[in-house]
Design a protein around this motif. Structure first.
Motif, PDB file in Angstrom:
ATOM      1  N   ILE A 149       1.581  -0.211  -3.380  1.00 54.83           N
ATOM      2  CA  ILE A 149       1.967   0.295  -2.060  1.00 54.83           C
ATOM      3  C   ILE A 149       0.703   0.512  -1.234  1.00 54.83           C
ATOM      4  CG2 ILE A 149       3.110   2.129  -0.766  1.00 54.83           C
ATOM      5  CD1 ILE A 149       4.883   2.649  -3.123  1.00 54.83           C
ATOM      6  N   GLY A 150       0.678  -0.092  -0.063  1.00 53.05           N
ATOM      7  CA  GLY A 150      -0.478   0.040   0.798  1.00 53.05           C
ATOM      8  C   GLY A 150      -0.389   1.250   1.709  1.00 53.05           C
ATOM      9  N   PHE A 151      -1.545   1.797   2.076  1.00 50.80           N
ATOM     10  CA  PHE A 151      -1.592   2.893   3.047  1.00 50.80           C
ATOM     11  C   PHE A 151      -2.766   2.658   3.971  1.00 50.80           C
ATOM     12  CE2 PHE A 151      -4.175   4.306  -0.509  1.00 50.80           C
ATOM     13  CZ  PHE A 151      -5.287   4.868   0.088  1.00 50.80           C
ATOM     14  N   ALA A 152      -2.651   3.183   5.192  1.00 57.40           N
ATOM     15  CA  ALA A 152      -3.686   2.964   6.206  1.00 57.40           C
ATOM     16  C   ALA A 152      -4.678   4.114   6.283  1.00 57.40           C
ATOM     17  CB  ALA A 152      -3.043   2.737   7.576  1.00 57.40           C
ATOM     18  N   VAL A 156      -2.832  12.361   4.500  1.00 60.52           N
ATOM     19  CA  VAL A 156      -1.467  12.706   4.882  1.00 60.52           C
ATOM     20  C   VAL A 156      -0.463  11.633   4.474  1.00 60.52           C
ATOM     21  CG1 VAL A 156      -1.681  11.743   7.216  1.00 60.52           C
ATOM     22  CG2 VAL A 156      -0.038  13.578   6.749  1.00 60.52           C
ATOM     23  N   GLN A 157      -0.821  10.360   4.603  1.00 57.79           N
ATOM     24  CA  GLN A 157       0.122   9.298   4.232  1.00 57.79           C
ATOM     25  C   GLN A 157       0.390   9.300   2.733  1.00 57.79           C
ATOM     26  OE1 GLN A 157      -1.210   5.533   5.826  1.00 57.79           O
ATOM     27  NE2 GLN A 157      -0.915   6.177   7.952  1.00 57.79           N
ATOM     28  N   VAL A 178      -2.948   1.193  -2.628  1.00 54.63           N
ATOM     29  CA  VAL A 178      -3.994   0.298  -2.156  1.00 54.63           C
ATOM     30  C   VAL A 178      -4.310   0.614  -0.699  1.00 54.63           C
ATOM     31  CG1 VAL A 178      -4.664  -2.098  -1.762  1.00 54.63           C
ATOM     32  CG2 VAL A 178      -3.170  -1.526  -3.693  1.00 54.63           C
ATOM     33  N   ASN A 179      -5.581   0.877  -0.413  1.00 55.88           N
ATOM     34  CA  ASN A 179      -6.001   1.139   0.970  1.00 55.88           C
ATOM     35  C   ASN A 179      -6.127  -0.202   1.683  1.00 55.88           C
ATOM     36  OD1 ASN A 179      -7.286   1.815   3.395  1.00 55.88           O
ATOM     37  ND2 ASN A 179      -8.417   3.496   2.451  1.00 55.88           N
ATOM     38  N   ILE A 180      -5.239  -0.456   2.633  1.00 51.31           N
ATOM     39  CA  ILE A 180      -5.230  -1.732   3.361  1.00 51.31           C
ATOM     40  C   ILE A 180      -5.724  -1.578   4.795  1.00 51.31           C
ATOM     41  CG2 ILE A 180      -3.366  -2.724   1.982  1.00 51.31           C
ATOM     42  CD1 ILE A 180      -1.451  -1.956   4.250  1.00 51.31           C
ATOM     43  N   GLY A 181      -6.202  -0.377   5.146  1.00 53.51           N
ATOM     44  CA  GLY A 181      -6.643  -0.145   6.523  1.00 53.51           C
ATOM     45  C   GLY A 181      -5.467  -0.327   7.467  1.00 53.51           C
TER      46      GLY A 181
END
Length: 334
Positions: A149-152, A156-157, A178-181
């Motif tokens: 699961i990606g997060f920007a 908080v996210q 996964v940090n996807i920006g």
């Protein structure tokens, strides 16, 4: 009709007096204009957006273009940040008067010691959602077990994601984060991740459609997370000038009302400010966004902030509960 001589005399006298007064006023006109007090210089304020200008900022742009800020005696310098994490930091450091931020982020910022307080609301409903591809294998949040699961934005996210997972019987370790920006839609369409938290339902869903895909949105407010204000205005309580903030909110209220009453005309005004806004994605996003603008931006819902603070405490995201009085302020109160 026949008038008596006496009545006619009174009318002639009145006419002469009125004519004389008009002549005096006409002669005094130029002199009166010369002695008129000069217009007051507008108060300058700086506003840092949460990101580049987009339909989420409709009331701000309309307030500027329609002259509502000017009529309120304000000269607003609207700035898009180089880094979306900077706006609240700049306000807390006294480098900007106002910033557009997020209610969930405000709670965490205050716990981090930042001098911030919510003074108004821009978008009064959640926009964030957990998005998957509609034609993919993920039909429910439970299907995300063992997936990426990606997060920007970290923080908080990740809290929102954990809460949504728990609501569906999963733990934070049941998925890989996964940090996807801000490469949200591309990461999803390329199957780099199975889902993305932090996607905006008014943007990413439309972007996926334009690219030939269909998104499925899992709404936080339907998955165990209290409703919250997506976009808010924050200020430094120690340096803010309440009267200026009050006038700013009154002007953006007029902007929101104008949009609600004239959505088509407002879109034309908004999109005319930049060629980068004149595309299908922004047109669709505008239609999905304008009904969510706060029409009473200065109105304060203490219960909403107390409930979300309690939620963060229960989730272990904060060690204690900050009083609402330290999170939000009613600048309209004398």
């Amino acid at each position: 009709m026949v008038y008596s001589t006496k009545a006619s005399g009174r009318m002639r006298a009145a006419f002469i007096m009125m004519s004389s007064l008009a002549a005096i006023l006409a002669l005094a006109g130029p002199a009166a204009a010369q002695t008129k007090a000069p217009a007051k210089t507008p108060d300058k304020m700086s506003l840092i957006l949460d990101w580049f200008v987009n339909p989420d900022h409709g009331p701000i742009v309309i307030a500027k273009e329609r002259g509502f800020f000017k009529n309120a005696g304000l000269d607003i310098n609207i700035v898009a940040p180089a880094n979306p994490a900077d706006p609240p930091k700049m306000v807390a450091a006294g480098k900007a008067d106002l910033a557009v931020s997020y209610q969930p982020q405000l709670h965490l910022n205050v716990h981090q010691g930042m001098k911030l307080v919510r003074v108004g609301t821009l978008v009064s409903t959640p926009l964030t959602c957990l998005v998957t591809l509609a034609k993919g294998p993920i039909k429910s949040i439970k299907d995300l077990k063992g997936k990426k699961i990606g997060f920007a934005v970290p923080g908080v996210q990740e809290v929102l994601l954990t809460a949504m997972l728990r609501h569906n019987g999963l733990g934070p370790n049941d998925v890989q984060r996964v940090n996807i920006g801000f490469s949200i839609s591309p990461a999803l369409m390329s199957n780099q991740v199975a889902g993305v938290i932090g996607a905006f339902r008014n943007f990413e869903l439309n972007q996926l459609k334009i690219e030939g895909s269909e998104g499925r949105c899992f709404y936080p407010e339907s998955e165990g997370i209290p409703a919250y204000d997506e976009l808010i205005y924050v200020a430094n309580p120690e340096t803010m000038k309440k009267d200026q903030v009050r006038r700013f909110l009154a002007a953006t209220e007029l902007g929101a009302q104008f949009i609600l009453n004239n959505p088509g005309e407002s879109w034309k005004i908004f999109s005319a400010t930049s060629k980068t806004l004149q595309n299908e994605l922004n047109r669709r996003a505008w239609l999905d966004t304008y009904p969510r603008f706060a029409t009473r931006p200065a109105a304060m819902d203490e219960g909403r902030y107390a409930t979300f603070e309690a939620f963060l405490h229960k989730m272990g995201a904060v060690k204690s509960q900050t009083p609402v009085a330290k999170l939000t302020m009613d600048v309209t109160r004398p």
